[in-house]
Motif scaffolding. Structure first.
Motif, PDB file in Angstrom:
ATOM      1  N   ASN A 457       0.859  -1.182   0.000  1.00  0.00           N
ATOM      2  CA  ASN A 457       0.000   0.000   0.000  1.00  0.00           C
ATOM      3  C   ASN A 457       0.897   1.234   0.000  1.00  0.00           C
ATOM      4  O   ASN A 457       1.446   1.634   1.030  1.00  0.00           O
ATOM      5  N   ASN A 459       0.307   4.305  -0.373  1.00  0.00           N
ATOM      6  CA  ASN A 459      -0.154   5.565   0.210  1.00  0.00           C
ATOM      7  C   ASN A 459       0.677   5.969   1.415  1.00  0.00           C
ATOM      8  O   ASN A 459       0.737   7.136   1.769  1.00  0.00           O
ATOM      9  N   TYR A 460       1.296   4.980   2.044  1.00  0.00           N
ATOM     10  CA  TYR A 460       1.970   5.268   3.298  1.00  0.00           C
ATOM     11  C   TYR A 460       3.436   5.639   3.129  1.00  0.00           C
ATOM     12  O   TYR A 460       4.149   5.814   4.106  1.00  0.00           O
ATOM     13  N   PHE A 461       3.893   5.703   1.887  1.00  0.00           N
ATOM     14  CA  PHE A 461       5.294   6.058   1.661  1.00  0.00           C
ATOM     15  C   PHE A 461       5.390   7.423   0.991  1.00  0.00           C
ATOM     16  O   PHE A 461       4.471   7.874   0.325  1.00  0.00           O
ATOM     17  N   GLU A 462       6.523   8.045   1.169  1.00  0.00           N
ATOM     18  CA  GLU A 462       6.783   9.339   0.548  1.00  0.00           C
ATOM     19  C   GLU A 462       7.950   9.205  -0.428  1.00  0.00           C
ATOM     20  O   GLU A 462       8.869   8.415  -0.199  1.00  0.00           O
ATOM     21  N   SER A 501      10.192  -2.623   2.919  1.00  0.00           N
ATOM     22  CA  SER A 501      10.027  -3.834   3.731  1.00  0.00           C
ATOM     23  C   SER A 501       9.039  -4.802   3.066  1.00  0.00           C
ATOM     24  O   SER A 501       8.182  -5.387   3.729  1.00  0.00           O
ATOM     25  N   LEU A 506       6.865  -3.951   8.812  1.00  0.00           N
ATOM     26  CA  LEU A 506       7.663  -2.735   8.907  1.00  0.00           C
ATOM     27  C   LEU A 506       7.594  -2.175  10.327  1.00  0.00           C
ATOM     28  O   LEU A 506       8.206  -1.167  10.637  1.00  0.00           O
ATOM     29  N   ALA A 507       6.818  -2.821  11.178  1.00  0.00           N
ATOM     30  CA  ALA A 507       6.589  -2.321  12.537  1.00  0.00           C
ATOM     31  C   ALA A 507       6.115  -0.881  12.496  1.00  0.00           C
ATOM     32  O   ALA A 507       6.596  -0.028  13.239  1.00  0.00           O
ATOM     33  N   CYS A 508       5.160  -0.616  11.601  1.00  0.00           N
ATOM     34  CA  CYS A 508       4.737   0.765  11.384  1.00  0.00           C
ATOM     35  C   CYS A 508       3.549   1.139  12.251  1.00  0.00           C
ATOM     36  O   CYS A 508       3.133   2.294  12.264  1.00  0.00           O
ATOM     37  N   ASP A 509       2.955   0.185  12.942  1.00  0.00           N
ATOM     38  CA  ASP A 509       1.781   0.434  13.799  1.00  0.00           C
ATOM     39  C   ASP A 509       0.490   0.656  13.019  1.00  0.00           C
ATOM     40  O   ASP A 509      -0.539   0.957  13.615  1.00  0.00           O
ATOM     41  N   ASN A 510       0.507   0.556  11.722  1.00  0.00           N
ATOM     42  CA  ASN A 510      -0.693   0.912  10.967  1.00  0.00           C
ATOM     43  C   ASN A 510      -1.884   0.025  11.328  1.00  0.00           C
ATOM     44  O   ASN A 510      -2.990   0.503  11.539  1.00  0.00           O
ATOM     45  N   LEU A 514      -5.303   1.321  12.993  1.00  0.00           N
ATOM     46  CA  LEU A 514      -6.500   1.413  12.157  1.00  0.00           C
ATOM     47  C   LEU A 514      -7.557   0.349  12.424  1.00  0.00           C
ATOM     48  O   LEU A 514      -8.651   0.422  11.861  1.00  0.00           O
ATOM     49  N   ARG A 548      -5.668  -4.575   3.982  1.00  0.00           N
ATOM     50  CA  ARG A 548      -5.710  -3.601   2.892  1.00  0.00           C
ATOM     51  C   ARG A 548      -4.729  -2.450   3.135  1.00  0.00           C
ATOM     52  O   ARG A 548      -4.109  -1.935   2.217  1.00  0.00           O
ATOM     53  N   GLU A 549      -4.628  -2.021   4.380  1.00  0.00           N
ATOM     54  CA  GLU A 549      -3.821  -0.835   4.679  1.00  0.00           C
ATOM     55  C   GLU A 549      -2.393  -1.167   5.114  1.00  0.00           C
ATOM     56  O   GLU A 549      -1.619  -0.258   5.386  1.00  0.00           O
ATOM     57  N   PRO A 551       1.175  -1.441   4.761  1.00  0.00           N
ATOM     58  CA  PRO A 551       2.033  -0.911   3.686  1.00  0.00           C
ATOM     59  C   PRO A 551       2.897  -1.976   3.033  1.00  0.00           C
ATOM     60  O   PRO A 551       3.206  -1.886   1.851  1.00  0.00           O
TER      61      PRO A 551
ATOM     62  N   LEU B  38     -13.868   3.258  14.357  1.00  0.00           N
ATOM     63  CA  LEU B  38     -12.459   3.618  14.326  1.00  0.00           C
ATOM     64  C   LEU B  38     -12.262   5.068  14.763  1.00  0.00           C
ATOM     65  O   LEU B  38     -11.395   5.377  15.586  1.00  0.00           O
ATOM     66  N   ARG B 325       6.474   5.095   9.345  1.00  0.00           N
ATOM     67  CA  ARG B 325       7.894   4.773   9.443  1.00  0.00           C
ATOM     68  C   ARG B 325       8.089   3.534  10.294  1.00  0.00           C
ATOM     69  O   ARG B 325       7.248   3.213  11.122  1.00  0.00           O
ATOM     70  N   GLY B 328       6.842   2.803  13.982  1.00  0.00           N
ATOM     71  CA  GLY B 328       5.538   3.395  14.275  1.00  0.00           C
ATOM     72  C   GLY B 328       5.565   4.875  14.579  1.00  0.00           C
ATOM     73  O   GLY B 328       4.582   5.421  15.077  1.00  0.00           O
ATOM     74  N   ARG B 330       4.880   8.445  14.170  1.00  0.00           N
ATOM     75  CA  ARG B 330       4.017   9.298  13.348  1.00  0.00           C
ATOM     76  C   ARG B 330       4.140  10.726  13.834  1.00  0.00           C
ATOM     77  O   ARG B 330       4.609  10.974  14.934  1.00  0.00           O
TER      78      ARG B 330
END
Ligand SMILES: Cc1cc2nc3c(=O)[nH]c(=O)nc-3n(C[C@H](O)[C@H](O)[C@H](O)COP(=O)(O)OP(=O)(O)OC[C@H]3O[C@@H](n4cnc5c(N)ncnc54)[C@H](O)[C@@H]3O)c2cc1C
Ligand SMILES: Cc1ncc(C[n+]2csc(CCOP(=O)(O)OP(=O)(O)O)c2C)c(N)n1
Ligand code: SF4
Ligand code: SF4
Ligand code: SF4
Ligand SMILES: [Mg+2]
Lengths: 567, 332
Positions: A457, A459-462, A501, A506-510, A514, A548-549, A551, B38, B325, B328, B330
């Motif tokens: 996904n 959307n979460y990268f720049e 990743s 990625l341990a991104c917490d998404n 969510l 779905r979300e 990354p 949510l 990132r 996590g 943000r």
């Protein structure tokens, strides 16, 4: 159990009694998929894994992950054509991760810090395996065999280990201190190295087969091919490789005003650059295309694109899709060549042929013509295995057909990619196969598809530009000074943070952030799958939002029926 | 039950020890992928434990409190559909009288906010109560079976705005609630979207710092009422922002003080297509084309009015504000 209160109010979080997990038709699970950088790496590295460790500042662990596949990162980080980067998903988004620079940095850091290879020395009564040829294929096989607990004897006819890396790779691409350090450190893990030992002269294959449980042959391609144009050969003919080897060993090369090198591989390009440094006018003639965007690898020169680019910067002239039709001789001396446009085209019978186009002939005035068209195996001592063919015919694991206990790989095998990383991978696979052979179990391949960009996904990268290493200015490229400067630590860190990743958490917490049902829980220690998150299937309704979300494509939805009885 | 194999922590303890405040627990009965569940989770997490909540009738009230259970972990009160703001005003006055510092939140759906609870809300704002009112805008009366509200977008299908011979879905426009709220000259009014959790957190904290009434309208997809898969709630919410149909803005004392710029505005059709409530706009019918153009014009109007088109990429624009990132981290 329902709790009723006087006044009819509800107690906090009593909803936890409602196990909404029973609603679920699909369940999210964590699934590691191979990243394309991993499936593309001929040596078998998993860059995703070590980039993650770099990103967390775990440098030494990152190096250990790297050398679990490839013991020569300081070398491959410099000379590999890095198919990992061509495969990198990020390349389709902005620019590929500079994986080779991370690899090089880790390799150099290990040398600097003196990190020992994570290998326990084999026991004295371990099985003994012989490895012939101390190039990257032989070194890799010896290393992996050692890791697997075998006693390894590595022999080479040359005085030092390194193979073609030592004899032909120009030091401005591979500084000799780096080569020496990496090979010495590697041999020091407990490999018995016998220098000046030629198979066929000092020992026979039969003797090796008798004294060792298995033999791995990695002699590379040391024998020049016959070359002529229409049956004519110039009097002072030298092959490109021979000239390069001389230059590498002695530091001199016969001076000429102008030369044409025939071939499109690394030898051709390296020799061209070396000659160019002497001030000669240098032409490279190849029937392949110059590497550029849109040219499929099959149709492009075999040389590494960045080397071709640097050679062009230095003034080497390339003639793509050209062949030599005639030598212009004055007596036995070359004064020029007649070139013609040529292209690889399919013949009516389906095979590929090189077709010259009449009417496109041109003359190039040069003093010397040098073929750099590749080599074959020097058969001495291995005739009974080669049976007259120029290379070893082996399977993916290096088994030589009809010769149990004999394995081969690296440049010496038929269909080899002719690269260091390919040789390292061959050595690693052969070590696994030898282990299987000695234990009497078949070695199986775990084929994995790489996770495609569409499964991430984005959307979460720049967008972030790739770190570029400094290159020596053309005027400064003389002598042995290394051309490519490498990256510094903050740049390596930045590259690791650019990594998507692919296929791994990625341990991104998404997912944790969510999930509408508070059904992703975060843990400090690693869960069994290596991530920091677990699903609480008591409540997860299986909406699929987290999948779905995610990354990195690490969460996938599976039909709940697959888990029937396990809930 | 979980995939905790290899770890020795019982999942119940794990739930208790999450490194964030849990205001709204699992076990609630919202649909799969509910945007409102949510959003409410995110708001209470950011607001922290020291709050009391007045909740209007609506999905949120119903799915969190199936008597005798409650999914809330903060003091929470439900009275009526139309009076959340009035109840919150009373709570605030009572807490003040007792010298207590707990913050008061009021929650309502778009029906409870734009329509039936509007006068109570207007009164609360006018009287200057120190309350944060959060509207979970799912653009219809969902709890009673998807009836149109004044928040339902133009041309959307609901059970009371069906497409047919006379109309292509809802005839009227989505009410511009944020301008009406801002016209009360309150210190802080904002819109937000579940697709941007950090932005929600920032706005909730901001609103709670301010002394006086504050209002946040959070765009919250409803898979059932909008007709999209529950897994798409974030995607749909993100597209609403990216196409300009749901502008994300902040207004202080009536003046525009912040916007989330759009990195690259998307066509409204990208947003409308995945939703069944707009399916009739993709028929081969000139009226459908006209309505699509109308919606695009409305999005363009929003982009123009709020100046949403970013000049250059910004870390907090529509493409940057959700960046993740490793680890996590943000921005809020
Ligand atoms: C000029 C040049 C530039 C190159 N540049 C690159 C590059 O940039 N990147 C890249 O990936 N690849 C490059 N290559 C290719 C790369 O060097 C080879 O693919 C790689 O070295 C092959 O490894 P190997 O172990 O199979 O064989 P080698 O490296 O050739 O090693 C074979 C070893 O076996 C020994 N040996 C042979 N026969 C016997 C015998 N009978 N008894 C004992 N010992 C024996 C030899 O002495 C030698 O040490 C280049 C090659 C050349 C020639
Ligand atoms: C005075 C009154 N009228 C009607 C109802 C029935 N009713 C309950 S919830 C609801 C709709 C709520 O819509 P909204 O506020 O948008 O919240 P949602 O359910 O969509 O989240 C209605 C009409 C009621 N409870 N009280
Ligand atoms: S983004 Fe990272 S994991 Fe993905 S292919 Fe590139 S280097 Fe590998
Ligand atoms: S978002 Fe939550 S409820 Fe939905 S599938 Fe993932 S864990 Fe389950
Ligand atoms: S959403 Fe992020 S934290 Fe969750 S599994 Fe995917 S990569 Fe890991
Ligand atoms: Mg509603």
């Amino acid at each position: 159990m329902a709790i009723y209160t006087r006044g009819g109010f509800a107690l906090p979080e009593t909803s936890l009694a409602s196990k909404t997990g029973t609603w679920r038709l699909q369940r999210p699970i964590h699934r590691h998929s191979s990243a394309p950088c991993h499936t593309a790496c001929p040596a078998g590295e998993d860059p995703q894994a070590y980039l993650a460790q770099v990103a967390e500042g775990r440098w030494r662990e990152a190096w250990e992950t790297l050398v679990a596949a490839n013991p020569l990162p300081a070398i491959t980080g410099r000379v590999c054509d890095h198919p990992c980067e061509s495969g990198c998903n990020r390349g389709q988004y902005d620019e590929a991760i500079a994986i080779h620079n991370v690899e090089r940095f880790l390799g150099d850091q290990a040398i600097r810090e003196g990190w020992a290879y994570p290998v326990t020395p084999p026991s004295v009564n371990a099985h003994r395996v012989a490895v012939v040829g101390a190039g990257p294929a032989g070194l890799s096989a010896a290393y992996h065999l050692c890791r697997l607990g075998y006693q390894v004897t590595l022999l080479d006819m040359l005085p030092e280990a390194g193979g073609t890396l030592r004899t032909a790779l120009p030091p401005y691409r591979l500084p000799r201190e780096v080569l020496a350090q990496e090979t010495q450190r590697l041999l020091a893990i407990g490999i018995e190295f016998l220098a000046h030992h030629a198979l066929g002269r000092d020992v026979s294959l039969d003797e090796l087969c008798a004294d060792y449980g298995a033999v791995f042959l990695a002699p590379g391609r040391q024998q020049g091919r016959e070359w002529s144009v229409d049956g004519r050969v110039p009097a002072d003919l030298h092959t490109g490789l021979r000239l390069l080897q001389e230059w590498v060993a002695v530091g001199t090369i016969p001076k000429v005003k102008s030369a044409a090198i025939v071939g499109g591989g690394n030898s051709a390009v390296d020799l061209a650059r070396v000659l160019r440094k002497t001030g000669a006018e240098v032409h490279v003639i190849t029937h392949d295309a110059l590497p550029k965007l849109g040219v499929p690898p099959e149709g492009a020169m075999k040389a590494i694109p960045r080397e071709v680019k640097q050679a062009q910067e230095e003034g080497v002239m390339f003639h793509e899709h050209r062949g030599i039709q005639r030598l212009l001789l004055r007596g036995e001396r070359v004064v020029g060549v007649e070139m013609v446009h040529m292209k690889k085209l399919p013949r009516p019978d389906g095979s590929i042929g090189i077709v010259p186009f009449e009417g496109t002939e041109t003359v190039l005035h040069v003093e010397q013509i040098i073929p750099a068209i590749g080599q074959v195996v020097l058969a001495a001592g291995m005739e009974r295995i080669l049976e007259g063919s120029p290379f070893f015919a082996v399977d993916l694991w290096g088994h030589v057909a009809n010769h149990p206990g004999v394995f081969a790989g690296g440049d010496a095998r038929k269909g080899s990619r002719g690269t260091v990383s390919g040789a390292v991978g061959d050595g690693r696979r052969a070590a696994l196969a030898i282990d299987g052979y000695l234990k009497g179990v078949a070695t199986v391949e775990h084929h994995t598809e790489a996770i495609p960009l569409e499964s991430l996904n984005l959307n979460y990268f720049e967008h972030e530009p790739r770190a570029e290493e400094p290159l020596l200015a053309v005027e400064q490229r003389s002598g042995d000074a290394e051309v490519a400067g490498g990256l510094v630590e903050p740049q390596v860190m930045a590259e690791s943070l650019r990594c998507f990743s692919c296929g791994m958490c990625l341990a991104c917490d998404n997912c944790w952030t969510l999930c509408p049902d508070q059904s992703v829980l975060k843990i400090k220690e690693l869960a069994s799958d290596g991530s920091h998150y677990v699903f609480d299937y008591d409540y997860c309704k299986g909406c699929g939002l987290c999948a779905r979300e995610c990354p990195s494509g690490y969460i996938v939805m599976e039909d709940e029926l697959l888990f029937a009885g396990r809930y | 039950m979980s995939d905790l194999a290899g770890t020795l922590i019982p999942i119940v303890d794990l739930r208790r020890n999450q490194p964030r405040f849990r205001g709204l627990e699992a076990g609630h009965l919202a649909c799969l992928g509910c945007g409102q569940a949510l959003a409410a989770r995110l708001v209470t997490e950011a607001a922290g434990p020291d709050v009391v909540v007045a909740n209007a009738t609506g999905c949120l009230e119903v799915f969190t409190t199936a008597w005798p259970q409650s999914a809330w972990r903060v003091p929470w009160l439900h009275s009526l559909f139309e009076n959340a703001a009035a109840v919150a005003s009373g709570m605030e006055a009572a807490l003040k009288a007792q010298g207590k510092s707990a913050k008061v939140l009021a929650f309502g759906g778009d029906g409870g906010t734009f329509d039936i609870g509007f006068q109570a809300l207007s009164g609360m704002l006018e009287r200057g109560h120190n309350v944060l009112y959060v509207c979970f805008d799912n653009e219809a009366y969902m709890n009673t079976g998807v009836q149109r509200s004044s928040s339902t977008p133009h041309a959307a299908m609901t059970t009371t705005s069906p497409p047919g011979k006379a109309r292509m879905g809802k005839r009227h426009l989505k009410k511009d609630i944020i301008s009406i709220i801002a016209a009360h000259n309150i210190p802080y009014a904002a819109t937000a979207s579940v697709a941007y959790p950090s932005d929600i957190r920032k706005k909730v904290r901001r609103a709670l710092e301010i002394d006086g009434p504050a209002f946040i309208n959070i765009h919250s997809p409803c898979p059932l009422g909008w007709g999209h898969d529950g897994s798409l709630s974030i995607e749909v919410a993100r597209l609403a922002v990216e196409c300009g149909l749901f502008p994300v803005v902040e207004l202080e004392r009536g003046a525009l003080t912040g916007t989330m710029p759009l990195r690259a505005p998307r066509p409204v059709t990208d947003y409308l297509k995945p939703q069944q409530r707009f399916a009739h706009l993709f028929q081969n019918d000139p009226r459908a084309r006209e309505e699509l153009e109308h919606l695009q014009a409305l999005a363009d109007y929003n982009i123009e009015t709020y100046g949403l088109r970013g000049e250059r990429p910004d870390p907090l624009d529509s493409a940057g504000a959700d960046t993740v990132r490793r680890g996590g981290v943000r921005w809020a």
